[in-house]
Design a protein around this motif. Structure first.
Motif, PDB file in Angstrom:
ATOM      1  N   GLU A 171       0.824  -1.213   0.000  1.00  0.00           N
ATOM      2  CA  GLU A 171       0.000   0.000   0.000  1.00  0.00           C
ATOM      3  C   GLU A 171       0.857   1.262   0.000  1.00  0.00           C
ATOM      4  O   GLU A 171       0.580   2.228  -0.722  1.00  0.00           O
ATOM      5  CB  GLU A 171      -0.946   0.004   1.214  1.00  0.00           C
ATOM      6  N   LYS A 172       1.930   1.239   0.797  1.00  0.00           N
ATOM      7  CA  LYS A 172       2.805   2.420   0.849  1.00  0.00           C
ATOM      8  C   LYS A 172       3.556   2.602  -0.467  1.00  0.00           C
ATOM      9  O   LYS A 172       3.744   3.734  -0.936  1.00  0.00           O
ATOM     10  CB  LYS A 172       3.777   2.301   2.017  1.00  0.00           C
ATOM     11  N   LEU A 173       3.991   1.511  -1.067  1.00  0.00           N
ATOM     12  CA  LEU A 173       4.698   1.615  -2.343  1.00  0.00           C
ATOM     13  C   LEU A 173       3.790   2.169  -3.436  1.00  0.00           C
ATOM     14  O   LEU A 173       4.244   2.910  -4.315  1.00  0.00           O
ATOM     15  CB  LEU A 173       5.247   0.249  -2.758  1.00  0.00           C
ATOM     16  N   GLN A 174       2.514   1.812  -3.384  1.00  0.00           N
ATOM     17  CA  GLN A 174       1.590   2.298  -4.402  1.00  0.00           C
ATOM     18  C   GLN A 174       1.388   3.805  -4.320  1.00  0.00           C
ATOM     19  O   GLN A 174       0.971   4.445  -5.292  1.00  0.00           O
ATOM     20  CB  GLN A 174       0.241   1.579  -4.279  1.00  0.00           C
ATOM     21  N   LEU A 175       1.706   4.389  -3.167  1.00  0.00           N
ATOM     22  CA  LEU A 175       1.623   5.848  -3.033  1.00  0.00           C
ATOM     23  C   LEU A 175       2.595   6.542  -3.985  1.00  0.00           C
ATOM     24  O   LEU A 175       2.374   7.676  -4.400  1.00  0.00           O
ATOM     25  CB  LEU A 175       1.935   6.273  -1.590  1.00  0.00           C
ATOM     26  N   PHE A 176       3.685   5.844  -4.327  1.00  0.00           N
ATOM     27  CA  PHE A 176       4.681   6.431  -5.232  1.00  0.00           C
ATOM     28  C   PHE A 176       4.079   6.744  -6.599  1.00  0.00           C
ATOM     29  O   PHE A 176       4.485   7.689  -7.268  1.00  0.00           O
ATOM     30  CB  PHE A 176       5.865   5.484  -5.419  1.00  0.00           C
ATOM     31  N   LYS A 177       3.110   5.923  -7.042  1.00  0.00           N
ATOM     32  CA  LYS A 177       2.510   6.155  -8.354  1.00  0.00           C
ATOM     33  C   LYS A 177       1.616   7.392  -8.345  1.00  0.00           C
ATOM     34  O   LYS A 177       1.506   8.098  -9.361  1.00  0.00           O
ATOM     35  CB  LYS A 177       1.713   4.929  -8.796  1.00  0.00           C
ATOM     36  N   LYS A 178       0.972   7.654  -7.214  1.00  0.00           N
ATOM     37  CA  LYS A 178       0.123   8.848  -7.091  1.00  0.00           C
ATOM     38  C   LYS A 178       0.985  10.096  -6.888  1.00  0.00           C
ATOM     39  O   LYS A 178       0.627  11.191  -7.319  1.00  0.00           O
ATOM     40  CB  LYS A 178      -0.838   8.694  -5.921  1.00  0.00           C
TER      41      LYS A 178
END
Length: 238
Positions: free
Chosen positions: A143-150
């Motif tokens: 979930e935290k890594l997916q923040l990088f895409k946003k």
């Protein structure tokens, strides 16, 4: 077209600042006419003379370099640390790195003396994939890594990744290996992104730039780009 002082500096006879002084003193000619304006631009077809001597037009060079950790991505360093240029002492031409890698970051970087080529590769609208492998202190959640895409806000910048994936984890050592692809090139971008989610970077390596890889090279080694690779990079940029 390039500024006259830049063309003189690229020929290797003096620095850009000293070239400006030579122009102001009336010691530079372009196509037989004395030039004293610093804003003057010239093309490859123009004949430039400094103190009556024609400058030699520099041959363009293009290198792929495997930068080791503990090396500065610069042409010089006021702290006398090793720079990427120290690995190219056999060349007389004034080459320089395209972009940068941090002191503690290893991996692929391009060096050249072609200003137009450099501008093509670095222009924000030319989104080259830059692939990195990161070892983190701590194991970031999906979930935290997916923040990088946003995008993550840091020091006024919106830092984004094009792609991110966990490759492996070590529960005992509490570390993870992450693959990440960027288009951006902000200062210390990856380290800032991982610090923001609480898993700081232990090791960082750039493995790809566009289609270029480090295959066949060890840290500190370089090779010349092939004419085909140069043409393909220009084509991708345009």
């Amino acid at each position: 077209m390039e500024r006259l002082q830049k063309v003189i500096a690229k020929s290797g006879i003096t620095s850009r600042r000293k070239a400006e002084k030579l122009i102001e003193k009336g010691l530079v000619e372009v196509n037989g006419k004395t030039v004293t304006e610093l804003g003057t631009k010239v093309s490859e077809q123009d004949e430039v003379k400094v103190e009556g001597v024609p400058i030699e037009k520099e041959k363009h060079l293009y290198f792929l370099f495997y930068k080791p950790r503990g090396v500065i991505t610069s042409v010089s360093d006021n702290k006398n640390r090793k720079t990427v240029i120290d690995y190219f002492e056999e060349y007389q031409e004034r080459i320089y790195p395209v972009g940068r890698l941090d002191y503690d970051t290893s991996g692929l970087i391009i060096l050249t003396n072609d200003g137009d080529f450099t501008n093509l590769l670095l222009h924000p609208s030319h989104e080259f994939n830059k692939e990195y492998v990161i070892k983190t202190k701590g194991i970031p959640s999906k979930e935290k890594l997916q923040l990088f895409k946003k995008g993550i806000r840091s020091e006024g910048d919106l830092l984004k990744a094009k792609y991110v994936k966990t490759m492996s984890v070590d529960p005992q050592k509490k570390t993870a290996i992450i693959k990440l692809v960027l288009h951006q090139g902000k200062n210390r971008q990856i380290r800032r992104m991982f610090e923001a989610i609480g898993t700081p970077v232990q090791k960082l390596k750039r493995e790809k730039f566009g289609f270029l890889t480090l295959d066949g090279l060890m840290p500190g080694e370089h090779r010349e780009l092939t004419p085909h690779e140069i043409a393909e990079l220009k084509k991708l940029a345009k």
